[in-house]
Write a protein that holds these residues in place. Structure first.
Motif, short mmCIF file in Angstrom:
data_model
loop_
_atom_site.label_atom_id
_atom_site.label_comp_id
_atom_site.label_asym_id
_atom_site.label_seq_id
_atom_site.Cartn_x
_atom_site.Cartn_y
_atom_site.Cartn_z
N VAL A 134 0.81 -1.21 0.00
CA VAL A 134 0.00 0.00 0.00
C VAL A 134 0.85 1.27 0.00
N VAL A 135 1.97 1.27 0.70
CA VAL A 135 2.85 2.45 0.72
C VAL A 135 3.38 2.74 -0.68
N THR A 136 3.79 1.71 -1.38
CA THR A 136 4.31 1.86 -2.74
C THR A 136 3.20 2.31 -3.68
N LEU A 137 2.03 1.69 -3.56
CA LEU A 137 0.90 2.07 -4.40
C LEU A 137 0.56 3.54 -4.22
N ARG A 138 0.55 4.00 -3.00
CA ARG A 138 0.23 5.41 -2.75
C ARG A 138 1.25 6.34 -3.40
N ARG A 139 2.49 5.92 -3.47
CA ARG A 139 3.51 6.73 -4.15
C ARG A 139 3.22 6.82 -5.64
N TYR A 140 2.77 5.71 -6.24
CA TYR A 140 2.38 5.73 -7.65
C TYR A 140 1.18 6.64 -7.86
N LEU A 141 0.20 6.54 -6.97
CA LEU A 141 -1.03 7.32 -7.10
C LEU A 141 -0.79 8.82 -6.89
N LYS A 142 0.19 9.16 -6.07
CA LYS A 142 0.52 10.57 -5.83
C LYS A 142 1.48 11.12 -6.88
N GLY A 143 2.13 10.23 -7.62
CA GLY A 143 3.10 10.67 -8.61
C GLY A 143 4.47 10.97 -8.04
N THR A 144 4.71 10.53 -6.81
CA THR A 144 6.03 10.75 -6.22
C THR A 144 7.01 9.65 -6.60
N ARG A 145 6.50 8.63 -7.27
CA ARG A 145 7.35 7.54 -7.75
C ARG A 145 6.82 7.11 -9.11
N ASP A 146 7.72 6.95 -10.05
CA ASP A 146 7.35 6.48 -11.39
C ASP A 146 6.84 5.05 -11.28
N THR A 147 5.79 4.72 -12.02
CA THR A 147 5.19 3.39 -11.98
C THR A 147 5.87 2.50 -13.02
N PRO A 148 6.57 1.44 -12.60
CA PRO A 148 7.19 0.55 -13.58
C PRO A 148 6.12 -0.25 -14.32
N ALA A 149 6.48 -0.73 -15.49
CA ALA A 149 5.52 -1.48 -16.32
C ALA A 149 4.92 -2.66 -15.57
N SER A 150 5.72 -3.38 -14.82
CA SER A 150 5.21 -4.55 -14.11
C SER A 150 4.12 -4.16 -13.12
N ALA A 151 4.30 -3.03 -12.44
CA ALA A 151 3.29 -2.56 -11.49
C ALA A 151 2.06 -2.05 -12.24
N LEU A 152 2.26 -1.38 -13.36
CA LEU A 152 1.15 -0.89 -14.15
C LEU A 152 0.26 -2.04 -14.60
N PHE A 153 0.86 -3.13 -15.02
CA PHE A 153 0.09 -4.31 -15.43
C PHE A 153 -0.72 -4.86 -14.27
N LYS A 154 -0.12 -4.94 -13.10
CA LYS A 154 -0.82 -5.46 -11.91
C LYS A 154 -1.99 -4.54 -11.52
N ILE A 155 -1.74 -3.25 -11.54
CA ILE A 155 -2.78 -2.30 -11.16
C ILE A 155 -3.92 -2.33 -12.18
N ALA A 156 -3.57 -2.35 -13.46
CA ALA A 156 -4.60 -2.39 -14.51
C ALA A 156 -5.46 -3.64 -14.36
N GLN A 157 -4.83 -4.77 -14.13
CA GLN A 157 -5.60 -6.01 -13.96
C GLN A 157 -6.53 -5.90 -12.76
N ALA A 158 -6.03 -5.35 -11.67
CA ALA A 158 -6.85 -5.19 -10.47
C ALA A 158 -8.03 -4.25 -10.71
N LEU A 159 -7.84 -3.27 -11.60
CA LEU A 159 -8.89 -2.30 -11.91
C LEU A 159 -9.82 -2.79 -13.02
N GLY A 160 -9.45 -3.88 -13.67
CA GLY A 160 -10.28 -4.42 -14.74
C GLY A 160 -10.20 -3.64 -16.04
N VAL A 161 -9.04 -3.00 -16.27
CA VAL A 161 -8.81 -2.26 -17.51
C VAL A 161 -7.47 -2.70 -18.11
N SER A 162 -7.26 -2.33 -19.35
CA SER A 162 -5.98 -2.68 -19.97
C SER A 162 -4.95 -1.61 -19.63
N PRO A 163 -3.69 -2.01 -19.53
CA PRO A 163 -2.64 -1.01 -19.31
C PRO A 163 -2.61 0.02 -20.43
#
Length: 75
Positions: A34-63
């Motif tokens: 959750v701490v890492t996710l919040r950094r992605y959501l705030k834009g304080t950390r760049d989201t790597p492709a692997s995390a983007l794929f995981k988040i997209a899948q969890a959200l039910g959308v394509s990367p």
């Protein structure tokens, strides 16, 4: 903050809102701490492709959709 990171973060937050998932729920579903996710959501950390794929899948959308929508916000 880099404008591309900011646009991606804004789109992640928007998609999270559409999915009606809390940070904790999205973190649990995606398998991202959750701490890492919040950094992605705030834009304080760049989201790597692997995390983007995981988040997209969890959200039910394509990367690709997430990135396309983020790019539209740059214009």
């Amino acid at each position: 903050m880099d404008k591309y990171v900011a646009a991606a973060a804004a789109e992640l937050r928007a998609a999270q809102g559409r999915a009606q998932l809390t940070d904790t729920a999205l973190a649990e579903i995606s398998g991202i701490p959750v701490v890492t996710l919040r950094r992605y959501l705030k834009g304080t950390r760049d989201t790597p492709a692997s995390a983007l794929f995981k988040i997209a899948q969890a959200l039910g959308v394509s990367p690709g959709r997430l990135l396309d929508d983020a790019m539209k916000n740059l214009d």
